[in-house]
Design a protein around this motif. Structure first.
Motif, PDB file in Angstrom:
ATOM      1  N   LYS A 158      11.725  -5.407   0.605  1.00  0.00           N
ATOM      2  CA  LYS A 158      11.005  -6.282   1.539  1.00  0.00           C
ATOM      3  C   LYS A 158      10.353  -5.455   2.656  1.00  0.00           C
ATOM      4  O   LYS A 158       9.213  -5.714   3.063  1.00  0.00           O
ATOM      5  N   LYS A 159      11.104  -4.456   3.190  1.00  0.00           N
ATOM      6  CA  LYS A 159      10.541  -3.590   4.218  1.00  0.00           C
ATOM      7  C   LYS A 159       9.357  -2.823   3.667  1.00  0.00           C
ATOM      8  O   LYS A 159       8.353  -2.586   4.364  1.00  0.00           O
ATOM      9  N   GLN A 160       9.437  -2.428   2.416  1.00  0.00           N
ATOM     10  CA  GLN A 160       8.343  -1.708   1.765  1.00  0.00           C
ATOM     11  C   GLN A 160       7.088  -2.582   1.701  1.00  0.00           C
ATOM     12  O   GLN A 160       5.975  -2.120   2.010  1.00  0.00           O
ATOM     13  N   GLU A 161       7.255  -3.818   1.321  1.00  0.00           N
ATOM     14  CA  GLU A 161       6.107  -4.740   1.279  1.00  0.00           C
ATOM     15  C   GLU A 161       5.509  -4.948   2.674  1.00  0.00           C
ATOM     16  O   GLU A 161       4.285  -5.019   2.829  1.00  0.00           O
ATOM     17  N   TYR A 162       6.382  -5.047   3.675  1.00  0.00           N
ATOM     18  CA  TYR A 162       5.906  -5.223   5.061  1.00  0.00           C
ATOM     19  C   TYR A 162       5.082  -4.025   5.503  1.00  0.00           C
ATOM     20  O   TYR A 162       3.995  -4.173   6.086  1.00  0.00           O
ATOM     21  N   LEU A 163       5.566  -2.820   5.222  1.00  0.00           N
ATOM     22  CA  LEU A 163       4.839  -1.625   5.618  1.00  0.00           C
ATOM     23  C   LEU A 163       3.509  -1.503   4.886  1.00  0.00           C
ATOM     24  O   LEU A 163       2.499  -1.065   5.464  1.00  0.00           O
ATOM     25  N   GLU A 164       3.477  -1.857   3.631  1.00  0.00           N
ATOM     26  CA  GLU A 164       2.217  -1.806   2.882  1.00  0.00           C
ATOM     27  C   GLU A 164       1.192  -2.760   3.498  1.00  0.00           C
ATOM     28  O   GLU A 164      -0.007  -2.415   3.605  1.00  0.00           O
ATOM     29  N   ASN A 165       1.637  -3.934   3.895  1.00  0.00           N
ATOM     30  CA  ASN A 165       0.716  -4.879   4.554  1.00  0.00           C
ATOM     31  C   ASN A 165       0.221  -4.333   5.898  1.00  0.00           C
ATOM     32  O   ASN A 165      -0.965  -4.464   6.231  1.00  0.00           O
ATOM     33  N   ARG A 166       1.152  -3.716   6.675  1.00  0.00           N
ATOM     34  CA  ARG A 166       0.752  -3.157   7.970  1.00  0.00           C
ATOM     35  C   ARG A 166      -0.234  -2.015   7.792  1.00  0.00           C
ATOM     36  O   ARG A 166      -1.177  -1.855   8.593  1.00  0.00           O
ATOM     37  N   ILE A 167      -0.028  -1.225   6.765  1.00  0.00           N
ATOM     38  CA  ILE A 167      -0.963  -0.128   6.516  1.00  0.00           C
ATOM     39  C   ILE A 167      -2.356  -0.672   6.238  1.00  0.00           C
ATOM     40  O   ILE A 167      -3.370  -0.151   6.741  1.00  0.00           O
ATOM     41  N   GLN A 168      -2.433  -1.728   5.420  1.00  0.00           N
ATOM     42  CA  GLN A 168      -3.730  -2.323   5.122  1.00  0.00           C
ATOM     43  C   GLN A 168      -4.366  -2.922   6.384  1.00  0.00           C
ATOM     44  O   GLN A 168      -5.588  -2.836   6.580  1.00  0.00           O
ATOM     45  N   GLN A 169      -3.543  -3.522   7.238  1.00  0.00           N
ATOM     46  CA  GLN A 169      -4.061  -4.104   8.479  1.00  0.00           C
ATOM     47  C   GLN A 169      -4.607  -3.024   9.407  1.00  0.00           C
ATOM     48  O   GLN A 169      -5.693  -3.179  10.005  1.00  0.00           O
ATOM     49  N   GLU A 170      -3.874  -1.933   9.610  1.00  0.00           N
ATOM     50  CA  GLU A 170      -4.330  -0.862  10.487  1.00  0.00           C
ATOM     51  C   GLU A 170      -5.579  -0.197   9.932  1.00  0.00           C
ATOM     52  O   GLU A 170      -6.484   0.194  10.687  1.00  0.00           O
ATOM     53  N   LEU A 171      -5.645  -0.082   8.608  1.00  0.00           N
ATOM     54  CA  LEU A 171      -6.844   0.485   8.009  1.00  0.00           C
ATOM     55  C   LEU A 171      -8.047  -0.414   8.254  1.00  0.00           C
ATOM     56  O   LEU A 171      -9.156   0.061   8.569  1.00  0.00           O
ATOM     57  N   ALA A 172      -7.819  -1.704   8.136  1.00  0.00           N
ATOM     58  CA  ALA A 172      -8.912  -2.643   8.411  1.00  0.00           C
ATOM     59  C   ALA A 172      -9.326  -2.593   9.881  1.00  0.00           C
ATOM     60  O   ALA A 172     -10.531  -2.681  10.223  1.00  0.00           O
ATOM     61  N   THR A 173      -8.358  -2.436  10.806  1.00  0.00           N
ATOM     62  CA  THR A 173      -8.668  -2.343  12.239  1.00  0.00           C
ATOM     63  C   THR A 173      -9.493  -1.091  12.525  1.00  0.00           C
ATOM     64  O   THR A 173     -10.474  -1.125  13.300  1.00  0.00           O
ATOM     65  N   ALA A 218      -5.275   2.921  15.619  1.00  0.00           N
ATOM     66  CA  ALA A 218      -4.968   2.217  14.379  1.00  0.00           C
ATOM     67  C   ALA A 218      -4.638   3.205  13.265  1.00  0.00           C
ATOM     68  O   ALA A 218      -3.709   3.009  12.468  1.00  0.00           O
ATOM     69  N   LEU A 219      -5.379   4.316  13.203  1.00  0.00           N
ATOM     70  CA  LEU A 219      -5.109   5.315  12.167  1.00  0.00           C
ATOM     71  C   LEU A 219      -3.773   6.014  12.410  1.00  0.00           C
ATOM     72  O   LEU A 219      -3.063   6.360  11.456  1.00  0.00           O
ATOM     73  N   LYS A 220      -3.376   6.229  13.674  1.00  0.00           N
ATOM     74  CA  LYS A 220      -2.071   6.819  13.972  1.00  0.00           C
ATOM     75  C   LYS A 220      -0.936   5.907  13.505  1.00  0.00           C
ATOM     76  O   LYS A 220       0.054   6.359  12.921  1.00  0.00           O
ATOM     77  N   ARG A 221      -1.081   4.614  13.819  1.00  0.00           N
ATOM     78  CA  ARG A 221      -0.061   3.661  13.374  1.00  0.00           C
ATOM     79  C   ARG A 221       0.001   3.622  11.851  1.00  0.00           C
ATOM     80  O   ARG A 221       1.082   3.535  11.259  1.00  0.00           O
ATOM     81  N   LYS A 222      -1.151   3.706  11.240  1.00  0.00           N
ATOM     82  CA  LYS A 222      -1.202   3.741   9.763  1.00  0.00           C
ATOM     83  C   LYS A 222      -0.429   4.947   9.242  1.00  0.00           C
ATOM     84  O   LYS A 222       0.323   4.844   8.252  1.00  0.00           O
ATOM     85  N   LYS A 223      -0.588   6.120   9.853  1.00  0.00           N
ATOM     86  CA  LYS A 223       0.127   7.314   9.412  1.00  0.00           C
ATOM     87  C   LYS A 223       1.635   7.139   9.568  1.00  0.00           C
ATOM     88  O   LYS A 223       2.417   7.553   8.705  1.00  0.00           O
ATOM     89  N   ARG A 224       2.070   6.550  10.687  1.00  0.00           N
ATOM     90  CA  ARG A 224       3.511   6.339  10.881  1.00  0.00           C
ATOM     91  C   ARG A 224       4.071   5.400   9.816  1.00  0.00           C
ATOM     92  O   ARG A 224       5.146   5.634   9.254  1.00  0.00           O
ATOM     93  N   GLN A 226       7.005   6.120   7.034  1.00  0.00           N
ATOM     94  CA  GLN A 226       8.162   5.244   6.832  1.00  0.00           C
ATOM     95  C   GLN A 226       8.206   4.728   5.395  1.00  0.00           C
ATOM     96  O   GLN A 226       9.276   4.647   4.773  1.00  0.00           O
ATOM     97  N   LEU A 227       7.035   4.423   4.853  1.00  0.00           N
ATOM     98  CA  LEU A 227       6.966   3.931   3.482  1.00  0.00           C
ATOM     99  C   LEU A 227       7.420   5.007   2.499  1.00  0.00           C
ATOM    100  O   LEU A 227       8.135   4.711   1.526  1.00  0.00           O
ATOM    101  N   ALA A 228       7.018   6.248   2.753  1.00  0.00           N
ATOM    102  CA  ALA A 228       7.443   7.342   1.870  1.00  0.00           C
ATOM    103  C   ALA A 228       8.949   7.540   1.945  1.00  0.00           C
ATOM    104  O   ALA A 228       9.611   7.797   0.930  1.00  0.00           O
ATOM    105  N   GLN A 229       9.518   7.422   3.158  1.00  0.00           N
ATOM    106  CA  GLN A 229      10.964   7.545   3.313  1.00  0.00           C
ATOM    107  C   GLN A 229      11.694   6.425   2.571  1.00  0.00           C
ATOM    108  O   GLN A 229      12.712   6.652   1.910  1.00  0.00           O
ATOM    109  N   ILE A 230      11.164   5.217   2.679  1.00  0.00           N
ATOM    110  CA  ILE A 230      11.796   4.086   1.991  1.00  0.00           C
ATOM    111  C   ILE A 230      11.701   4.259   0.479  1.00  0.00           C
ATOM    112  O   ILE A 230      12.646   3.947  -0.262  1.00  0.00           O
ATOM    113  N   ASP A 231      10.568   4.776   0.001  1.00  0.00           N
ATOM    114  CA  ASP A 231      10.437   5.027  -1.445  1.00  0.00           C
ATOM    115  C   ASP A 231      11.507   6.008  -1.924  1.00  0.00           C
ATOM    116  O   ASP A 231      12.139   5.803  -2.968  1.00  0.00           O
ATOM    117  N   GLY A 232      11.721   7.074  -1.153  1.00  0.00           N
ATOM    118  CA  GLY A 232      12.758   8.028  -1.536  1.00  0.00           C
ATOM    119  C   GLY A 232      14.145   7.425  -1.471  1.00  0.00           C
ATOM    120  O   GLY A 232      15.001   7.690  -2.339  1.00  0.00           O
TER     121      GLY A 232
END
Length: 219
Positions: free
Chosen positions: A37-52, A67-73, A77-83
């Motif tokens: 669920k956290k992974q899905e949330y982060l993916e949505n936030r990444i798309q939102q920051e990219l759109a911003t 917005a790009l800095k938040r996207k990188k963070r 986090q998404l990469a850490q959750i994947d691992g």
């Protein structure tokens, strides 16, 4: 000693026994669902920051960079959750395999105990003696069957050659009686048989020859 080790030490002393494999698998699945669920949330936030960032572009460079800095963070986090999810999946699969092996070994232990219990009251010497008795009784039964199926002769044995010879004597005796009752063989006639008559055709041929010779002399 680190705080993490202290935490696990306290947790281990607070319980008399460790968790079972089923309990551990259940906990890992819950953690995996939470991280998904956290992974899905982060993916949505990444798309939102990219759109911003695309929205502000060069118009509001500062807002786009934030917005790009938040996207990188979020991506980190998404990469850490994947691992983490990969590690949890590996650990869960190991526990499931261990649980399967435990059940298999438990069932094999039950089967071994059952076999042992079944063989406790068995004596190899008694088994060998029993098998010998069975074989002897089978041989006796076979002998009885052979005796029953053998033709009954009331203990009398006859020579087949003697019986055939006696039968031939009876047949010859009957033949002799039949010849006597018919008066014996017919007698040979004493008178001589008549000679074969001369063929008439042959006589006629001789007469023709004489006539031809007479006609030749006259001419």
């Amino acid at each position: 000693m680190s705080k993490i080790s202290k935490f696990f030490k306290v947790g281990s002393t607070s319980k008399n026994r460790g968790p079972t494999t089923q309990e551990a698998i259940h906990k890992l699945r819950e953690t995996e669902e939470m991280l998904t669920k956290k992974q899905e949330y982060l993916e949505n936030r990444i798309q939102q920051e990219l759109a911003t960032a695309k929205k502000h572009g060069t118009k509001n460079k500062r807002a786009a960079l934030q917005a790009l800095k938040r996207k990188k963070r979020f991506e980190q986090q998404l990469a850490q959750i994947d691992g983490t999810i990969s590690t949890i999946e590996f650990q869960r699969e190991a526990l499931e395999n261990a649980n399967t092996n435990t059940e298999v070994l438990k069932n094999m232990g039950y089967a071994a105990k059952a076999i042992k219990g079944a063989h406790e009251n068995m004596d190899l010497d008694k088994i060998d003696s029993l098998m010998q008795d069975i074989n002897e009784q089978q041989e006796v039964a076979q002998e009885i069957s052979d005796a029953i199926s053998r033709p009954v002769g009331f203990g009398e044995q006859y020579d087949e050659d003697e019986l055939l010879a006696e039968l031939e004597e009876l047949e010859q005796e009957e033949l002799d009686q039949n010849m006597v009752s018919m008066g014996g063989l017919p007698s040979v006639p004493s008178a001589s048989l008549p000679s074969r008559p001369v063929s008439k055709k042959k006589v006629d041929v001789n007469d023709d020859l004489d006539m031809e010779q007479l006609a030749a002399w006259a001419t």
